[in-house]
Enzyme design. Structure first.
Site, PDB file in Angstrom:
ATOM      1  CB  THR A  50       4.643   5.799  -0.835  1.00 21.04           C
ATOM      2  OG1 THR A  50       5.689   5.486  -1.756  1.00 21.04           O
ATOM      3  CG2 THR A  50       5.177   6.625   0.306  1.00 21.04           C
TER       4      THR A  50
ATOM      5  CE1 TYR B  36       5.981   1.123  -9.537  1.00 24.13           C
ATOM      6  CE2 TYR B  36       4.117   0.892  -8.062  1.00 24.13           C
ATOM      7  CZ  TYR B  36       5.467   1.058  -8.261  1.00 24.13           C
ATOM      8  OH  TYR B  36       6.299   1.163  -7.175  1.00 24.13           O
TER       9      TYR B  36
ATOM     10  CE  LYS C  21       6.403   4.557  -8.838  1.00 22.07           C
ATOM     11  NZ  LYS C  21       5.748   4.278  -7.573  1.00 22.07           N
TER      12      LYS C  21
ATOM     13  CB  ILE D 173       6.052   8.624  -9.184  1.00 22.63           C
ATOM     14  CG1 ILE D 173       5.315   9.089 -10.434  1.00 22.63           C
ATOM     15  CG2 ILE D 173       5.082   8.380  -8.032  1.00 22.63           C
ATOM     16  CD1 ILE D 173       4.313   8.078 -10.980  1.00 22.63           C
TER      17      ILE D 173
END
Ligand SMILES: O=C(O)C1=N[C@H](C(=O)O)C[C@H](O)C1
Length: 307
Positions: free
Chosen positions: A50, A141, A169, A211
């Site tokens: 993001t 991630y 994540k 998240i």
């Protein structure tokens, strides 16, 4: 080496990186940080997906961390700051961890190496090498639909034993894999979902939090879902979620973070919705839908509780 740090949990915000005329917009960044410092978020991730981390020059990423830390300090809010760092070369990753060590990040969000599709053994060796080379916690991630490789649960659980690997994540896009990991994860290893639309479902299966880019908007409503579940109010959590669950669909209707930046711009939180290529601004059709939703949100906020 100490064993696993304090477990990560709650709602973490992967902050957008505001740009203006091609440069990092520090004025908007400070405004955003002040805004979210007053919201009940548990941590910030900078320069992740993001945050358009792959488009940032190293000097910009350093500035991003330093300005954010400075603004938080100025208002006396202590929030953990993680930095997104990704790449497909283990040696370069180790060097990047060394170069960024003094920037002020409390930890790192590191995606699986993309494009080259290493074996599970290679993935474990990669994350072990990174974790051995830093004193700070690493959040893995796992997002196979972006990287091209899935870190399976056996490899994940092997890595969970490393003192500097704080959690994952989870965006593996396979609910069976996610639920199995949540069931088997050891104490101190956090599973935070990165699938906005899956937040409620993940929490009910034992995730430690999320998240979520969508939490730039309606931040407190996301926190309410989690708080209600933590209190055992499943019915209340579900109706809170039902009020919220169309939002991720709107904010991910086109490649992220363009829709979120458009919303934040219209809401007056950033001065420009600018994204960096290859990302492009939202279409006129989506812009109109977001503008309408922002207008409705503002009208709702201005309405008194009795109207
Ligand atoms: O910024 C992030 O990191 C996030 N990544 C997910 C993605 O890659 O699609 C979405 C999540 O909301 C935030």
């Amino acid at each position: 080496m100490e064993t696993n740090q304090t477990a990560l949990q709650g709602l973490w915000l992967p902050l957008v990186t505001p740009f203006r005329d091609g440069a990092l917009d520090e004025v908007s960044l400070r405004r955003l940080v002040r805004h979210f410092a007053c919201e009940p978020v548990d941590g910030l991730i900078l320069g992740a997906t993001t945050g358009e981390g792959l488009t940032l020059e190293e000097a910009e990423a350093e500035r991003l961390i330093r300005v954010t830390a400075d603004e938080l300090a100025a208002i006396g809010r202590r929030l953990p700051l993680y930095l997104g760092l990704s790449g497909s070369d283990t040696r370069k990753g180790v060097k990047a961890l060394a170069r960024t060590a003094t920037w002020g990040a409390d930890g790192y969000l590191i995606a699986c190496p993309y494009y080259t599709r290493p074996s599970q053994q290679g993935l474990v060796a990669h994350f072990e090498a990174l974790a051995d080379s830093t004193q700070r916690p690493i959040l893995i991630y796992n997002i196979p639909y972006r990287t091209g490789v899935n870190l399976g649960n056996e490899a994940m659980l092997a890595l969970a034993g490393h003192a500097n690997i704080a959690g994952v994540k989870d965006c593996c896009a396979d609910p069976a894999q996610s639920f199995d990991l949540m069931r088997r994860k050891p104490a101190g290893f956090a599973v935070l979902t990165g699938e906005d639309a899956f937040f409620y479902g993940a929490l009910t299966q034992g995730a430690d939090g999320g998240i979520l880019a969508s939490a730039h908007v309606e931040t407190r409503a996301f926190v309410e879902v989690r708080d209600r579940l933590a209190r055992g109010d499943q019915a209340g959590a579900l109706s809170a979620w039902h009020r919220l669950c169309d939002l991720p669909r709107l904010l991910f209707a086109e490649p992220s973070p363009s829709p979120i930046k458009h919303w934040l711009w219209r809401a007056g939180l950033i001065d420009s919705p600018e994204v960096r290529l290859p990302m492009t601004p939202v279409s006129d059709t989506l812009a109109a839908r977001i503008d309408q939703a922002v207008g409705a949100a503002k009208a709702g906020a201005h309405r008194s509780p009795t109207t």
